[in-house]
Scaffold this active site. Structure first.
Site, PDB file in Angstrom:
ATOM      1  N   TYR A 280       0.743  -1.187  -0.196  1.00 48.12           N
ATOM      2  CA  TYR A 280      -0.091  -0.186  -0.032  1.00 48.12           C
ATOM      3  C   TYR A 280       0.764   1.168  -0.028  1.00 48.12           C
ATOM      4  O   TYR A 280       1.395   1.643   1.179  1.00 48.12           O
ATOM      5  CB  TYR A 280      -0.963  -0.157   1.220  1.00 48.12           C
ATOM      6  CG  TYR A 280      -2.122   0.772   1.202  1.00 48.12           C
ATOM      7  CD1 TYR A 280      -1.989   2.369   0.611  1.00 48.12           C
ATOM      8  CD2 TYR A 280      -3.412   0.467   1.308  1.00 48.12           C
ATOM      9  CE1 TYR A 280      -2.880   3.064   0.763  1.00 48.12           C
ATOM     10  CE2 TYR A 280      -4.420   1.378   1.123  1.00 48.12           C
ATOM     11  CZ  TYR A 280      -4.333   2.657   0.929  1.00 48.12           C
ATOM     12  OH  TYR A 280      -5.426   3.739   0.944  1.00 48.12           O
ATOM     13  N   TYR A 328      -1.266   4.262 -10.500  1.00 49.29           N
ATOM     14  CA  TYR A 328      -2.401   3.323 -11.133  1.00 49.29           C
ATOM     15  C   TYR A 328      -3.776   4.110 -10.581  1.00 49.29           C
ATOM     16  O   TYR A 328      -4.594   4.560 -11.429  1.00 49.29           O
ATOM     17  CB  TYR A 328      -2.194   2.121 -10.825  1.00 49.29           C
ATOM     18  CG  TYR A 328      -3.630   1.145 -10.555  1.00 49.29           C
ATOM     19  CD1 TYR A 328      -4.253   0.739 -11.678  1.00 49.29           C
ATOM     20  CD2 TYR A 328      -3.800   0.451  -9.487  1.00 49.29           C
ATOM     21  CE1 TYR A 328      -5.386  -0.073 -11.341  1.00 49.29           C
ATOM     22  CE2 TYR A 328      -4.983  -0.472  -9.284  1.00 49.29           C
ATOM     23  CZ  TYR A 328      -5.699  -0.682 -10.462  1.00 49.29           C
ATOM     24  OH  TYR A 328      -6.690  -1.393 -10.211  1.00 49.29           O
TER      25      TYR A 328
END
Lengths: 384, 127
Positions: A280, A328
């Site tokens: 993350y 992304y």
């Protein structure tokens, strides 16, 4: 205490909802439902099979009720653990436990966010902490910046090394047609971008996009007869060390250390066995901290580790192969996308960004301000 | 109606109104507790003593926030000598000149208008 058995459940369906900037008027539940339909289609199951439903979002207070109503189902098992971006890694562990106990057979875990469309202020309730809010930290960026300042002080980590994380993520994103960012990025480009909270420029910070998706979890027995190769849950672990950054016990060591340790022990694997690492990356320091805490390099060496293209495409360790939260997509609670990418890598569905011979993938979720950490280790049938 | 306990935050702010930086102390653990609460996070006991800090500390971590509008400003985590950490800012020097390890001294900041006072820090001269 004995937890669920290694490999006893699997992720069998995965899908993103629309990403980036979704159409005007789309709600977070629209996106969850879209993800659910696509994830069920991905594995060949249907809504009538779903008897476990999990969701988390910042924009709908009782989202799992809204989603059950919307889908027209009445699943006996519900989960709405919300611990920030790592919520979905927690949901996988909880779904696995529920399946092992016979409380449900097919669980859908869904997420949706329209934070780009509605604005970050609309997407999250502003919370006042009387011991932090008066100082006007730009949250969450400033919390992670404080952790970065400490890493730089203790270990000599540099802004260029932080920037290398963003550059590697961008190189991966350029191989992912679904990625928000489409243009190359350089170290100099990161350093010269608008400063947000020192040492972070806007390029050290995750994107602000819309997006959502869903995954389907079922028992290993059921998984074997579905459309695609199952991604077996080999291990999971969780750790919460604090809620607010001023209460983090050690700014350079995260709960990923304990979460990873538990997940590796359950999986009977170690970092050397992992082929694809999905971390993350809300901020560039995250990738460095988690590579250290999950054992891919020693504490303090993460800055040097990420340089020279080591975690970029063609590097020696495949990290954040979808382009990450940095390049992304990042709708605010990114953890679900780590699981989606890990499953796709194990299936060999990733085209230009596919990791060769990918048998074991690790998804590590982070929530709050380095607060809640959760690791899920997935593997192909060969790893059982 | 029984006598309800004062909020820990109220006691903390009452001290700040008097120009004092207060913290709690766990006699069972012999350790400082911050932020103020109704029970000790080390033992679970509600035995906590209020103490007044001498107001000296060290910068533990620091950042400079660059807001969309207005001047950059400092946000730091300060380790007070009594063994507790809090978020604050260092004033009287440029925000980017605040350094980890720097010695600082407490002073109370009174924003006025209904807003509660809060603790800020300034560099300790010649230390």
């Amino acid at each position: 205490m004995e937890g669920p058995r290694r490999g006893s459940a699997a992720i069998v369906g995965v899908a993103e909802s629309d990403l980036g900037q979704v159409a005007d008027g789309m709600s977070v539940v629209d996106l969850m439902a879209q993800g659910t339909k696509r994830a069920l289609d991905d594995c060949g199951l249907s809504l009538k099979d779903v008897d476990g439903l999990f969701s988390a979002t910042t924009q709908n207070r009782l989202s799992v009720l809204a989603l059950a109503e919307y889908l027209g189902i009445n699943p006996p098992f519900l989960g709405s653990t919300i611990v920030g971006g790592s919520s979905f890694e927690y949901h996988v562990a909880h779904a696995m436990g529920a399946i092992a106990l016979g409380l449900c057979k097919v669980a859908v875990i869904a997420y949706g966010s329209t934070q780009r469309s509605v604005g970050r202020k609309q997407a999250s309730v502003r919370e006042v902490n009387p011991y932090e809010t008066p100082f006007k930290p730009f949250m969450p960026s400033s919390a992670y910046a404080l952790a970065a300042s400490r890493h730089m002080h203790e270990f000599g980590t540099t802004r260029e090394q932080l920037a290398a994380v963003a550059v590697a993520a961008r190189e991966w994103a350029l191989l992912n047609p679904a990625a928000w960012e489409k243009k190359p990025l350089t170290i100099e480009g990161v350093l010269s971008s608008r400063m947000v909270s020192y040492p972070f420029t806007v390029r050290d910070c995750c994107l602000v996009t819309d997006g959502g998706g869903a995954i389907v979890v079922t028992s290993a027995e059921r998984a074997g007869s579905l459309k695609k190769a199952p991604a077996y849950v080999l291990g999971s672990g969780q750790s919460v060390t604090h809620a607010s950054i001023s209460s983090m016990p050690d700014l350079t060591v995260t709960g990923a250390l304990a979460a990873g340790k538990a997940a590796y022990a359950m999986a009977k694997l170690g970092p050397a066995d992992v082929d694809a690492v999905e971390l993350y990356d809300a901020f560039t320091i995250n990738t460095i901290l988690f590579l250290e805490d999950l054992g891919f390099c020693k504490k303090g060496e993460g800055g040097a580790f990420v340089t020279g293209g080591r975690i970029a495409p063609k590097g020696s360790l495949a990290v954040n192969t979808n382009g990450g939260g940095l390049s992304y997509c990042h709708p605010g609670m990114y953890g679900l996308f780590l699981l989606i990418e890990a499953v796709r890598q194990l299936r060999g569905e990733c085209g230009a960004r596919q990791v060769n011979d990918c048998e074991v993938a690790l998804a590590h979720g982070n929530g709050g301000v380095l607060s809640s950490q959760a690791t899920v280790i997935l593997g192909t049938e060969a790893t059982l | 109606m029984p006598d309800n306990q004062d909020a820990p935050l109220k006691t903390y702010i009452d001290h700040l109104e008097r120009g004092e930086l207060a913290y709690q102390f766990s006699p069972d653990m012999g350790k400082a507790v911050f932020y103020p609460r109704v029970l000790c996070p080390f033992t679970g006991s509600d035995r906590l003593e209020w103490r007044i800090s001498k107001g000296l500390g060290t910068v533990h971590a620091t950042t400079v926030v660059h807001p969309g509008e207005g001047k950059p400003f400092n946000v730091s985590l300060i380790d007070c000598d009594e063994g507790f950490r809090l978020m604050s800012r260092v004033e009287d020097i440029a925000p980017e000149q605040v350094k980890i390890g720097q010695r600082v001294r407490f002073r109370v900041h009174r924003p006025g208008d209904e807003e509660a006072p809060y603790p800020v820090f300034v560099p300790v001269e010649g230390v």
